[in-house]
Design an enzyme around this catalytic site. Structure first.
Site, PDB file in Angstrom:
ATOM      1  CE  LYS A 298      60.148 -95.445 -66.376  1.00 15.72           C
ATOM      2  NZ  LYS A 298      61.551 -95.067 -66.546  1.00 15.72           N
TER       3      LYS A 298
ATOM      4  CG  ASP B  33      61.817 -90.326 -63.175  1.00 19.91           C
ATOM      5  OD1 ASP B  33      62.472 -90.166 -61.854  1.00 19.91           O
ATOM      6  OD2 ASP B  33      62.548 -91.456 -63.853  1.00 19.91           O
TER       7      ASP B  33
ATOM      8  CE  LYS C 117      64.369 -87.759 -64.153  1.00 17.37           C
ATOM      9  NZ  LYS C 117      65.609 -88.457 -64.692  1.00 17.37           N
TER      10      LYS C 117
ATOM     11  CG  ASP D 173      60.024 -92.410 -66.551  1.00 22.59           C
ATOM     12  OD1 ASP D 173      60.239 -92.234 -68.028  1.00 22.59           O
ATOM     13  OD2 ASP D 173      60.621 -91.817 -65.958  1.00 22.59           O
TER      14      ASP D 173
ATOM     15  CG  ASP E 103      66.558 -90.749 -61.470  1.00 17.62           C
ATOM     16  OD1 ASP E 103      65.529 -90.509 -62.078  1.00 17.62           O
ATOM     17  OD2 ASP E 103      67.053 -89.221 -62.114  1.00 17.62           O
TER      18      ASP E 103
ATOM     19  CD  GLU F  69      62.398 -94.403 -62.641  1.00 18.80           C
ATOM     20  OE1 GLU F  69      63.520 -93.659 -62.068  1.00 18.80           O
ATOM     21  OE2 GLU F  69      62.045 -94.170 -63.330  1.00 18.80           O
TER      22      GLU F  69
ATOM     23  NE  ARG G 129      67.721 -99.212 -63.783  1.00 17.33           N
ATOM     24  CZ  ARG G 129      69.225 -98.815 -64.353  1.00 17.33           C
ATOM     25  NH1 ARG G 129      69.964 -99.552 -63.528  1.00 17.33           N
ATOM     26  NH2 ARG G 129      68.580 -97.675 -65.578  1.00 17.33           N
TER      27      ARG G 129
HETATM   28  N1  BES Z   1      63.114 -91.918 -66.763  1.00 23.76           N
HETATM   29  C1  BES Z   1      64.245 -91.803 -66.819  1.00 23.76           C
HETATM   30  C2  BES Z   1      65.236 -92.197 -68.422  1.00 23.76           C
HETATM   31  C3  BES Z   1      64.950 -90.674 -69.076  1.00 23.76           C
HETATM   32  C4  BES Z   1      65.870 -89.819 -69.257  1.00 23.76           C
HETATM   33  C5  BES Z   1      63.870 -90.861 -69.937  1.00 23.76           C
HETATM   34  C6  BES Z   1      65.387 -89.099 -70.722  1.00 23.76           C
HETATM   35  C7  BES Z   1      63.464 -90.244 -70.274  1.00 23.76           C
HETATM   36  C8  BES Z   1      64.678 -88.920 -71.153  1.00 23.76           C
HETATM   37  C9  BES Z   1      64.879 -93.049 -65.596  1.00 23.76           C
HETATM   38  O1  BES Z   1      64.380 -92.811 -64.618  1.00 23.76           O
HETATM   39  C10 BES Z   1      66.425 -92.111 -65.050  1.00 23.76           C
HETATM   40  O2  BES Z   1      66.142 -91.219 -64.765  1.00 23.76           O
HETATM   41  N2  BES Z   1      67.080 -93.141 -65.291  1.00 23.76           N
HETATM   42  C11 BES Z   1      68.195 -92.773 -64.722  1.00 23.76           C
HETATM   43  C12 BES Z   1      69.470 -93.596 -64.096  1.00 23.76           C
HETATM   44  C13 BES Z   1      70.745 -93.259 -63.765  1.00 23.76           C
HETATM   45  C14 BES Z   1      70.158 -93.131 -62.342  1.00 23.76           C
HETATM   46  C15 BES Z   1      71.137 -94.720 -63.580  1.00 23.76           C
HETATM   47  C16 BES Z   1      69.361 -91.653 -66.137  1.00 23.76           C
HETATM   48  O3  BES Z   1      69.422 -92.628 -66.787  1.00 23.76           O
HETATM   49  O4  BES Z   1      69.845 -90.697 -65.637  1.00 23.76           O
HETATM   50 ZN    ZN Z   2      62.298 -92.919 -65.396  1.00 23.75          ZN
HETATM   51 MG    MG Z   3      64.668 -91.957 -63.339  1.00 27.29          MG
END
Ligand code: BES
Ligand code: ZN
Ligand code: MG
Length: 509
Positions: free
Chosen positions: A275, A280, A287, A298, A357, A359, A361
């Site tokens: 990834k 992000d 966010k 990210d 968010d 994204e 996947r």
């Molecule tokens: N890049 C983030 C995950 C992340 C969070 C990595 C904190 C490192 C530290 C990912 O893209 C994300 O935002 N995931 C969401 C998924 C949710 C919307 C299902 C999350 O973890 O809140």
């Molecule tokens: Zn992300």
């Molecule tokens: Mg995200």
């Protein structure tokens, strides 16, 4: 910093700073019932240093507890540090890394030009070559700095570490081990530079260029293909493109391939997929500011697989390796994907995007489908996929999930070998069901606040085909800020997991 191999008694004697170790030795209780605690320095090869040490007043109360250090000046004016390692039976390879990092950080202000390390003194794992290798590994990792954006750079200080060993007959073996370590650690530094680079500089187009430049310069024989937006459109990567829709930059899909010298149709083929979200924001599901800072990391999954690929190529791994990294930021403009949008993935499945968010996947799903078309036997993907991974496993442990227990076990044992924490989470049918959409085949989130890491993996699994054995690593916790590991910088990229993956690739049969 240079690391040179040396034999005890040679340059080691001439080093400005000598690092020797001492262990705790518990002897049976005396008649009075007092347990006597003595220290052991039996492994010192230099009798005169032993004598000097015993003459020291401070050595009388010295207990050789972990990190307890005594410093004195030797006969030729050299500085000698005696470092306590505690109980020998409880001192393992990871302890060697930690103590070496602390020692080397401690030398920074003194600016010694030559540091001699007595390898046998650290050899609690009964293998001098491996001990030397672990010491070097820690030294290289500790030596990393990222001060590109500081007007005042940390002062350049060149020094040489002499690893003094006793087993002359093993010199060649140790020399070889050190060359490998250098290759691996150099690759770790390259991937750390990518992660630490700032997102206003390292956007998708620039990142692809930097990878290409590094491949051309350092990885002879590796084939590189970089897909631009038009080519990604042609590939029908609807999920990947939906993430890129709000970006000022084009997406990039970097496709690297390596074949070992003696490759046959039976040679194992492993694909690595990463990834590479260069930043992000969360997209329209933006966010909050405090969670957004740090999201330059990210793309850590892409840097991790690239680092491992790079090291494995330099180490001439015996397997075919494909490395695919999907690069874009997740940004917002008037064209950005809105929640409720439905897009079509490369494999034809329709996906309702309920949270922009989630994204990672989306870009990985398309990249995994592309990777499966290359017919690898195995796939590993790495991604900073979920915040839920930090809730489940903290900052210290990498999550692993997948569709083949044997493959997962192989990766887990490589991680164990390298002392990197990795823990398996399950994917169960209920969670597979949780990503079914009411309006499309799939939706990109499951029940909020429930098993987020596994739901992410269940989504990715939808894009695995041709019976490929697949494992997913969620590195959201371990990608950065490893303040508990002295050989990683407390802020910024950790460089972790590259060692595990490289080990796996190099030892694959
Ligand atoms: N890049 C983030 C995950 C992340 C969070 C990595 C904190 C490192 C530290 C990912 O893209 C994300 O935002 N995931 C969401 C998924 C949710 C919307 C299902 C999350 O973890 O809140
Ligand atoms: Zn992300
Ligand atoms: Mg995200």
């Amino acid at each position: 910093m240079l690391i040179k191999l040396d034999t005890v008694g040679d340059h080691f004697l001439a080093a400005e700073l000598k690092i020797l170790t001492a262990f705790q030795k518990n002897t049976p209780a005396t008649k009075k019932g007092e347990k006597q605690q003595l220290i052991s320095i039996d492994h010192w090869s230099d009798a005169s240093l032993k004598e000097e040490f015993h003459n020291l007043k401070s050595s009388k109360n010295y207990k050789a507890a972990k990190d307890e250090t005594i410093s004195f000046t030797g006969a030729t004016g050299e500085v000698v540090w005696v470092v306590g390692l505690g109980d020998k039976t409880k001192f393992h390879a990871e302890d060697i890394r930690k103590v070496i990092a602390k020692i080397l950080k401690g030398t920074r202000s003194s600016k010694f030009a030559t540091i001699g390390i007595d390898v046998p003194g650290f050899n609690t794992i009964k293998d001098e070559a491996r001990t030397a290798q672990v010491i070097a590994e820690s030294a290289y990792m500790t030596d990393y700095t990222f001060d590109k954006y500081k007007s005042k750079k940390s002062e350049p200080h060149e020094f040489t570490v002499f690893l003094a060993h006793t087993e002359k007959k093993n010199s060649l073996k140790i020399e070889k081990a050190l060359t490998s370590t250098k290759n691996i650690c150099e690759s770790i530094n390259v991937m750390k530079d990518f992660i630490n680079e700032v997102p206003n500089v390292l956007h998708s187009e620039e990142y692809a260029k930097r990878v290409e430049a590094d491949v051309k310069k350092n990885l002879k024989g590796v084939k590189i293909k970089i897909l631009n937006k038009a080519q990604i459109q042609k590939e029908k990567m609807g999920m990947f493109l939906s993430v890129n829709a709000g970006s000022a930059y084009e997406p990039r899909l970097v496709h690297l391939s390596y074949e070992p010298a003696r490759s046959t149709s039976k040679t194992k083929h492993i694909a690595l997929v990463g990834k590479g979200i260069t930043f992000d924001t969360g997209g329209y599901c933006i966010k909050p500011g405090t969670s957004m800072a740090g999201m330059k990391n990210d793309m850590g999954g892409s840097a991790t697989v690239y680092g491992a690929f790079r090291a494995a190529v330099l180490e001439k791994a015996p397997v075919k390796i494909t490395c695919i990294i999907a690069l874009t930021d997740n940004a917002i403009n008037e064209l950005a994907t809105v929640p409720d949008a439905v897009v079509t993935a490369r494999n034809g499945k329709t996906v309702e995007i309920l949270n922009t968010d989630a994204e990672g996947r989306l870009i990985l799903g398309d990249a995994l489908d592309y990777a499966c078309d290359l017919n690898p036997h195995y796939i590993i993907d790495a991604a900073t996929l979920t915040g839920a991974c930090l809730v489940a496993l903290g900052n210290q442990v990498c999550a692993i999930l997948g569709n083949d227990q044997k493959w997962i076990n192989e990766i887990l044992s490589a991680a164990k070998e390298q002392d990197e924490y990795m823990w398996q989470l399950p994917i169960i049918d209920e969670w597979r069901h949780d990503i079914k959409s009411k309006v499309a085949d799939l939706k990109n989130i499951g029940t909020p606040m429930r098993a987020g890491t596994a739901i992410g993996a269940a989504f990715l699994e939808e894009f695995i085909k041709n019976d490929v054995k697949w494992a997913h690593l969620d590195i959201a916790g371990v990608v950065d800020s490893q303040s508990h590991l002295p050989y990683c910088s407390p802020h910024g990229a950790s460089g972790l997991i590259v060692r595990s993956l490289t080990h796996l690739l190099v030892h694959a049969k």
